[in-house]
Scaffold this active site. Sequence first.
Site, PDB file in Angstrom:
ATOM      1  N   ASP A   1       0.835  -1.200   0.000  1.00 23.75           N
ATOM      2  CA  ASP A   1       0.000   0.000   0.000  1.00 23.75           C
ATOM      3  C   ASP A   1       0.871   1.251   0.000  1.00 23.75           C
ATOM      4  O   ASP A   1       2.049   1.223   0.376  1.00 23.75           O
ATOM      5  CB  ASP A   1      -0.959   0.007   1.193  1.00 23.75           C
ATOM      6  CG  ASP A   1      -0.238  -0.009   2.538  1.00 23.75           C
ATOM      7  OD1 ASP A   1       0.840  -0.629   2.629  1.00 23.75           O
ATOM      8  OD2 ASP A   1      -0.766   0.583   3.503  1.00 23.75           O
TER       9      ASP A   1
ATOM     10  N   GLU B   1       0.018  -0.995   5.953  1.00 30.01           N
ATOM     11  CA  GLU B   1       1.104  -0.399   6.726  1.00 30.01           C
ATOM     12  C   GLU B   1       0.935   1.105   6.836  1.00 30.01           C
ATOM     13  O   GLU B   1       1.184   1.691   7.884  1.00 30.01           O
ATOM     14  CB  GLU B   1       2.453  -0.722   6.069  1.00 30.01           C
ATOM     15  CG  GLU B   1       3.665  -0.470   6.970  1.00 30.01           C
ATOM     16  CD  GLU B   1       4.181   0.961   6.949  1.00 30.01           C
ATOM     17  OE1 GLU B   1       4.964   1.315   7.847  1.00 30.01           O
ATOM     18  OE2 GLU B   1       3.814   1.734   6.043  1.00 30.01           O
TER      19      GLU B   1
END
Length: 375
Positions: A68, A133
């Site tokens: 991400d 994250e």
Amino acid sequence: MSAVLDLTCELIARPSVTPDDAGCQTLLAARLKQAGFQCDHLRLGEVDNLWATHGQGAPVLVLLGHTDVVPPGPREAWASDPFTPQIREGVLYGRGTADMKGSVAAFVVAAEQFVAAHPDHTGTLAVLLTSDEEGDAIDGVRHVARLFAERGQRIDWCITGEPSSTATLGDLLRVGRRGSLSAKLRVQGVQGHVAYPEKARNPIHQAAPALAELSARRWDDGYESFPPTSLQISNIHAGTGANNVIPGELEVDFNIRYNPHWDAPKLEAEITALLDQHGLQYTLKWHRSGEPFYTPEGTLRATARAVLAEHIGRAPEESTGGGTSDARFIAPLGAQCIEVGPVNASIHQVDENVRVDELEALPGLYQRLVERLLV
């Protein structure tokens, strides 16, 4: 294009704004399966997690990363579309180039090359990826680590690909991270007219001495290579917007970045006791982002230092600075954890970028690390 540059560009073209993986892990799992890895998809809610392993038994070496990225912000602020990778004068631009699709691509290329050269290597090589994250970090590696603890999954060493370098690839070796604890403090007062303070109770005036004490306090003198623990007030809000009204409530946000002298429960108790001494009527809501971790001298740290020194021609700086990373969830499993990745100068910024020559050197760096540990 080189294998790592081509794969990095493929990943950048997938707009995986947290927690959306946008198909990155499907692409990477297909590559790893073809190389002989066993892949398990550990999806939870909107978050994708990938656990890929090759070999068996101990020692277990994990390459940890995330697919991400943070939002790019206004597209017009970028010199080129953030999700259309573009090379200009030897530099690759795009959201995630440095944080951390370049490292993820390098992990996969290094893993492919390593198992091709050493199909019967010692122990287990694993790749762990998440799409959570940059966001809440609840259903990602935190969740996977909980599963691992329940299963008794052993992890000996963990290399996180966060952008740790400062000026050139390999100039810094991250050997720990501070813990992070956030709080929202609400101090209750009594609203009233500023001309009649005796009929009101001003929460700003009441809280000011406590906030001054919190912000001025020296919590410790540091720990090993950690700096002293730091409390920073980030937001203060009170009032109606009118200048003739005493506010009825004060809201304060603060964060503590702390070294291994402390843990979250000890800090919470210490701060609560301080506030109680000031006789405030308050509520306090805590958010524990992660405890600190530190990798002392040992096999992983010494190996990484040697490999980086060979690459840059001198010993790397060894640091515990920066923010938090997902290694904070792996360290409590008993793993030695380090972070090695590209230069971090442009992360989370407009026109995020990485030098092509340094990106192309990254798989070799990771492969040498893996070979020193598993061959």
